[in-house]
Design a protein around this motif. Structure first.
Motif, PDB file in Angstrom:
ATOM      1  N   GLY A 143       0.874  -1.115  -0.044  1.00 27.81           N
ATOM      2  CA  GLY A 143       0.065   0.059  -0.276  1.00 27.81           C
ATOM      3  C   GLY A 143       0.936   1.343   0.059  1.00 27.81           C
ATOM      4  O   GLY A 143       2.186   1.283   0.197  1.00 27.81           O
ATOM      5  N   PRO A 144       0.292   2.444  -0.023  1.00 24.35           N
ATOM      6  CA  PRO A 144       0.891   3.712  -0.105  1.00 24.35           C
ATOM      7  C   PRO A 144       1.682   3.806   1.288  1.00 24.35           C
ATOM      8  O   PRO A 144       1.037   3.833   2.385  1.00 24.35           O
ATOM      9  CB  PRO A 144      -0.103   4.797  -0.605  1.00 24.35           C
ATOM     10  CG  PRO A 144      -1.214   3.872  -0.908  1.00 24.35           C
ATOM     11  CD  PRO A 144      -1.208   2.659  -0.409  1.00 24.35           C
ATOM     12  N   PRO A 155      -4.179   2.820   2.960  1.00 23.57           N
ATOM     13  CA  PRO A 155      -4.088   1.571   2.044  1.00 23.57           C
ATOM     14  C   PRO A 155      -5.250   1.007   1.795  1.00 23.57           C
ATOM     15  O   PRO A 155      -5.906   0.543   2.779  1.00 23.57           O
ATOM     16  CB  PRO A 155      -2.903   0.713   2.820  1.00 23.57           C
ATOM     17  CG  PRO A 155      -3.190   1.109   4.197  1.00 23.57           C
ATOM     18  CD  PRO A 155      -3.604   2.520   4.405  1.00 23.57           C
ATOM     19  N   ASN A 182       6.856   1.182   0.170  1.00 27.68           N
ATOM     20  CA  ASN A 182       5.753   0.216  -0.596  1.00 27.68           C
ATOM     21  C   ASN A 182       6.658  -1.081  -1.148  1.00 27.68           C
ATOM     22  O   ASN A 182       7.756  -0.954  -1.601  1.00 27.68           O
ATOM     23  CB  ASN A 182       5.544   0.953  -1.876  1.00 27.68           C
ATOM     24  CG  ASN A 182       4.226   0.363  -2.784  1.00 27.68           C
ATOM     25  OD1 ASN A 182       4.859   0.056  -3.914  1.00 27.68           O
ATOM     26  ND2 ASN A 182       3.482   0.304  -2.312  1.00 27.68           N
ATOM     27  N   GLY A 213       1.074  -2.466  -9.074  1.00 25.56           N
ATOM     28  CA  GLY A 213       1.740  -1.398  -8.881  1.00 25.56           C
ATOM     29  C   GLY A 213       2.893  -1.085  -9.957  1.00 25.56           C
ATOM     30  O   GLY A 213       3.393  -2.148 -10.529  1.00 25.56           O
ATOM     31  N   ARG A 224       9.898   8.485  -5.792  1.00 26.11           N
ATOM     32  CA  ARG A 224       8.568   8.295  -4.936  1.00 26.11           C
ATOM     33  C   ARG A 224       7.250   9.298  -5.155  1.00 26.11           C
ATOM     34  O   ARG A 224       6.401   9.393  -4.671  1.00 26.11           O
ATOM     35  CB  ARG A 224       9.027   7.958  -3.631  1.00 26.11           C
ATOM     36  CG  ARG A 224       9.893   6.764  -3.517  1.00 26.11           C
ATOM     37  CD  ARG A 224      10.389   6.775  -1.800  1.00 26.11           C
ATOM     38  NE  ARG A 224      11.121   5.403  -1.618  1.00 26.11           N
ATOM     39  CZ  ARG A 224      12.165   5.458  -1.733  1.00 26.11           C
ATOM     40  NH1 ARG A 224      13.038   6.297  -2.101  1.00 26.11           N
ATOM     41  NH2 ARG A 224      12.843   4.121  -1.475  1.00 26.11           N
ATOM     42  N   SER A 229       3.768   8.480  -3.370  1.00 25.58           N
ATOM     43  CA  SER A 229       2.598   7.706  -3.954  1.00 25.58           C
ATOM     44  C   SER A 229       2.757   7.383  -5.309  1.00 25.58           C
ATOM     45  O   SER A 229       1.787   7.073  -6.201  1.00 25.58           O
ATOM     46  CB  SER A 229       1.130   8.284  -3.858  1.00 25.58           C
ATOM     47  OG  SER A 229       0.988   9.560  -4.517  1.00 25.58           O
ATOM     48  N   ASP A 232       1.346   4.177  -8.438  1.00 25.48           N
ATOM     49  CA  ASP A 232       0.326   3.665  -8.189  1.00 25.48           C
ATOM     50  C   ASP A 232      -0.588   3.433  -9.435  1.00 25.48           C
ATOM     51  O   ASP A 232      -1.770   4.131  -9.397  1.00 25.48           O
ATOM     52  CB  ASP A 232      -0.304   4.383  -6.976  1.00 25.48           C
ATOM     53  CG  ASP A 232      -1.495   3.412  -6.260  1.00 25.48           C
ATOM     54  OD1 ASP A 232      -1.479   2.341  -6.530  1.00 25.48           O
ATOM     55  OD2 ASP A 232      -2.225   3.944  -5.576  1.00 25.48           O
ATOM     56  N   HIS A 235      -4.747   1.866 -10.073  1.00 20.12           N
ATOM     57  CA  HIS A 235      -5.858   2.768  -9.917  1.00 20.12           C
ATOM     58  C   HIS A 235      -5.933   3.913 -10.955  1.00 20.12           C
ATOM     59  O   HIS A 235      -6.690   4.643 -10.637  1.00 20.12           O
ATOM     60  CB  HIS A 235      -5.871   3.479  -8.446  1.00 20.12           C
ATOM     61  CG  HIS A 235      -5.917   2.358  -7.394  1.00 20.12           C
ATOM     62  ND1 HIS A 235      -7.010   1.614  -7.130  1.00 20.12           N
ATOM     63  CD2 HIS A 235      -4.897   2.001  -6.720  1.00 20.12           C
ATOM     64  CE1 HIS A 235      -6.600   0.529  -6.204  1.00 20.12           C
ATOM     65  NE2 HIS A 235      -5.554   1.036  -5.668  1.00 20.12           N
ATOM     66  N   CYS A 247     -10.605   0.517  -4.002  1.00 20.15           N
ATOM     67  CA  CYS A 247     -10.450   2.054  -3.673  1.00 20.15           C
ATOM     68  C   CYS A 247     -11.867   2.939  -3.889  1.00 20.15           C
ATOM     69  O   CYS A 247     -11.910   4.037  -3.304  1.00 20.15           O
ATOM     70  CB  CYS A 247      -9.433   2.644  -4.758  1.00 20.15           C
ATOM     71  SG  CYS A 247     -10.120   2.861  -6.400  1.00 20.15           S
ATOM     72  N   GLU A 254      -6.536  -2.490 -11.779  1.00 20.38           N
ATOM     73  CA  GLU A 254      -6.567  -3.360 -10.659  1.00 20.38           C
ATOM     74  C   GLU A 254      -7.915  -4.273 -10.655  1.00 20.38           C
ATOM     75  O   GLU A 254      -7.874  -5.460 -10.334  1.00 20.38           O
ATOM     76  CB  GLU A 254      -6.375  -2.768  -9.398  1.00 20.38           C
ATOM     77  CG  GLU A 254      -5.645  -3.719  -8.107  1.00 20.38           C
ATOM     78  CD  GLU A 254      -5.126  -2.840  -7.077  1.00 20.38           C
ATOM     79  OE1 GLU A 254      -5.832  -2.985  -6.014  1.00 20.38           O
ATOM     80  OE2 GLU A 254      -4.198  -2.459  -7.236  1.00 20.38           O
TER      81      GLU A 254
END
Length: 392
Positions: A143-144, A155, A182, A213, A224, A229, A232, A235, A247, A254
């Protein structure tokens, strides 16, 4: 208290020895561009700090034989790779060679206390009989993670983990530095250190597991973003209409092709009778996973093969945009769903090569990871050793 280098020269020497193994003093001096007297001074200090040790004499280069220097053999780093459905734990030496590795099924939704307790149990099993101290622990979570305070932030698939002090909790247990990132970023670090990306400065690591991811490496460093984040991609919306994602939005990549999405579609294909293979597997097992889809596709099940190709097409569409934007030198596909193999890889390649500009894809390898389950472990120990081998 974990020893740390005292200045940038010592930090550079440690990183050179970590990456390339034992070297002669003469070679180190040439690469680090230090005078013999300065080199001798810094190596003497590192020896006294317990970070390096001598190891005999090198072959003659036409004069007095130079002494061999290497990372101290007692150094130990621990890597903890927490996935959505499993935990992988490993112990490495100072060169990040994996000395021991254990894996266990686990559900990240059980919460941080339960999951970290299992991780500590695995570490304890690996360290049975070890008398050396742990010099650092690296942790990856699915997760973030805020780059500012290294804590998980909202997350989607990790209820109970929001702002949980993973770093502080484990630091108290181990009595050494701990860093959290992550899980995709640590996999990218693993590939950078010991995988297919060792000689590539700019690449993408796409992890397709329960979620999806992307680790972004720019000039040999993880990118990063401002808060942590970046990457990612799971999403990114691929359709305005589509399955509901964890989400809360609809049509995310995803939701179309993560491990959870594959399991969902496999159940539907089994229950409808569309896939005889999956229907039989469901009868015997009571549930289905992405691994069952892989087995079905390998057996030639037409429905499973179609599911893999459709998923690969969705990943390829997103990846094609990333390739056109970022222009990487390499794309690595990893994670549990990458076990679907070359059917998946072929579909991703086809879409990316078709939809991205020739200048971006003319010499672009898109490959499956060769590190497998150890990518996250090596990457986690690379993360923490970068910290330990830096000036405080």
């Amino acid at each position: 208290m974990t020893a740390r280098p005292e200045n940038p020269h010592q930090a550079r020497l440690l990183r050179l020895l970590r990456q390339d193994g034992a070297r002669s003093r003469a070679e180190l001096g040439e690469v680090a561009r230090l005078s013999p007297s300065k080199l001798a001074l810094e190596l003497d200090r590192l020896t006294k700090l317990g970070l390096i040790e001598t190891g005999g004499l090198a072959a003659s280069r036409g004069g007095r034989r130079s002494g061999i220097v290497r990372i101290a053999s007692h150094l130990r780093f621990v890597g903890i790779d927490v996935g959505a459905t499993s935990i992988d734990v490993g112990v490495t030496n100072g060169q990040l060679e994996v000395l021991g590795h254990l894996s266990r099924p686990a559900d990240v939704r059980d919460g941080p206390e339960a999951v970290l307790e299992q991780a500590l149990d695995l570490v304890g099993k690996l360290l049975t009989g070890e008398t050396t101290e742990i010099h650092g622990v690296g942790v990856g979570v699915p997760g973030p993670v805020s780059f500012l305070d290294r804590t998980p932030v909202s997350p989607p698939i990790m209820p109970g983990w929001d702002r949980f002090p993973v770093r502080e909790t484990l630091s108290r247990e181990f009595g050494c530095p701990v860093l959290v990132d992550n899980d995709v970023n640590i996999m990218a670090l693993g590939e950078l250190h010991a995988g297919l990306a060792r000689s590539v400065g700019d690449f993408l690591l796409v992890k397709i597991g329960t979620g999806i991811g992307c680790g972004i490496v720019v000039d040999g460093e993880i990118y990063r973003g401002v808060t942590g984040s970046a990457g990612d991609i799971g999403h990114i919306r691929v359709s305005d209409e589509g399955p509901v994602c964890t989400c809360g939005n609809t049509g995310c990549l995803e939701a179309y092709f993560g491990g959870a999405a594959l399991a969902r579609d496999a159940m539907a294909a089994a229950e409808s009778g569309e896939s005889p293979f999956l229907a039989e597997r469901l009868t015997h097992e009571g549930t289905l996973t992405a691994e069952d889809v892989a087995a079905a596709a390998a057996s030639g099940d037409a429905t499973a093969v179609r599911m893999v190709r459709e998923g690969g097409r969705h990943v390829g569409l997103v990846l094609a945009s990333l390739v056109s934007f970022f222009n990487p030198g390499l794309v690595i596909i990893g994670g549990g769903v990458a076990g679907l193999g070359h059917t998946l890889l072929a579909e991703i390649r086809s879409v990316v090569y078709q939809r991205s500009l020739p200048l971006a894809t003319g010499n672009l390898p898109i490959v499956l990871s060769e590190l497998g389950e150890t990518a996250g472990i090596v990457g986690a120990t690379r993360l923490i050793s970068d910290h330990v081998f830096s000036v405080e």
